[in-house]
Enzyme design. Sequence first.
Site, short mmCIF file in Angstrom:
data_model
loop_
_atom_site.label_atom_id
_atom_site.label_comp_id
_atom_site.label_asym_id
_atom_site.label_seq_id
_atom_site.Cartn_x
_atom_site.Cartn_y
_atom_site.Cartn_z
N THR A 1 4.19 5.12 1.65
CA THR A 1 3.79 5.31 0.30
C THR A 1 2.37 6.46 0.45
OG1 THR A 1 4.63 3.29 -0.22
CG2 THR A 1 3.17 4.42 -1.75
N THR B 1 3.70 0.26 4.03
CA THR B 1 3.09 -1.03 3.91
C THR B 1 4.06 -2.10 3.93
OG1 THR B 1 3.46 -0.91 1.38
CG2 THR B 1 1.39 -0.65 2.20
N1 GLU Z 1 5.88 1.25 0.94
C1 GLU Z 1 7.18 1.31 1.53
C2 GLU Z 1 7.04 1.86 3.09
O1 GLU Z 1 6.91 0.86 3.62
C3 GLU Z 1 8.05 2.09 0.87
C4 GLU Z 1 7.93 3.60 0.84
C5 GLU Z 1 8.89 4.55 1.33
O2 GLU Z 1 10.33 4.01 1.93
O3 GLU Z 1 8.91 5.44 1.49
O4 GLU Z 1 7.03 2.60 3.51
#
Ligand code: GLU
Length: 337
Positions: free
Chosen positions: A18, A101
Amino acid sequence: MQVTSSKPRVVLIGTGGTMSSLGTSSLDLMDYPEYGTKISPEEILGRVPEVKQIANVETVPFRSVGSTALTPADWFALRTRIRELADDQPDLAGIVIVHGTATLEETAFFLDLTLNVSPVIVLVGAQRPISAVGSDAAMNLVGAMRVAADPASRGRGVLVVLNDEIHAARDVVKTATLRLQTFRSADFGVLGVVDPDGVHYYRRVDRPQIPHSVFCELADDTAVPRVDVLYSYAGADETFIDAALDKGARGLVSAGLAPGIPAKAEQAALLAAVRQGIPVVQCSRSASGRVAARRYLRETGFIPGGDFSPQKARILLALGLAAGVGHEGLPELFIQC
Ligand code: GLU
């Protein structure tokens, strides 16, 4: 005249997630994983130039994916890259890893168990894409950079920094889908905080085998054995246990009903697995608390998962199997790490 800077040197490794994401608009706080784009660590630095006031930063692209796409093979490749950087640059103060995350705590725990290098290792992410209004990306990156550049961060294991808090990799769990205060070390609390006046530590992790010397010796091309997590619920039965074994699982983690008991109809299948020589680690699906070595576990041979979440117990068991730790040695890992 040559100007020399006394700022610490920090490497910024990009894996995606993210913090690296551009949504389709400044109000895209949800759909960006599938419909947005990812930017490089160099571009992140361009959007958060303040970090250059804290450290001399070199950027290293590694992956550019959501962390849902990362696998144990990526963890080993990342460890190799970190070792190379630490070997090549003995004056390196720290390495900040930008990470999604979703599985950040898993990569952090893997590195914590398998890596013994002198730079401070910090994993950082964001809950809102860097393009979003009210994004936490910039301040999380500033916080991570402050922690990585601070000599007081050395020797504390792999660190996770988000939302002004410094967490130990072994303790931290993502607890919320969208809230900024998602990362929690529920039972033992944060190691410290990073505030505008600096980095402040309040406790240390007191475990004898982090990193674990046996795991540090694992080869870069280690194939991590399959270990599956079985999530218990009222009425759960042997279906997924049998499916995991059919797929070749070499170990199982039961995310049991708190305080750490599989559903009645799962128990016979888990016992049969133990009889076949498949180690079973007993965890709980609850967000905190220990699964202790009580009588039922001693009699069944299930390994008490201690305070580890099922996803972290899975890493510990899989690395133990990869390292050839015998059945007698596996429970010790959950006591020492
Ligand atoms: N926050 C998530 C991750 O772990 C989803 C974001 C995404 O897939 O780009 O990357």
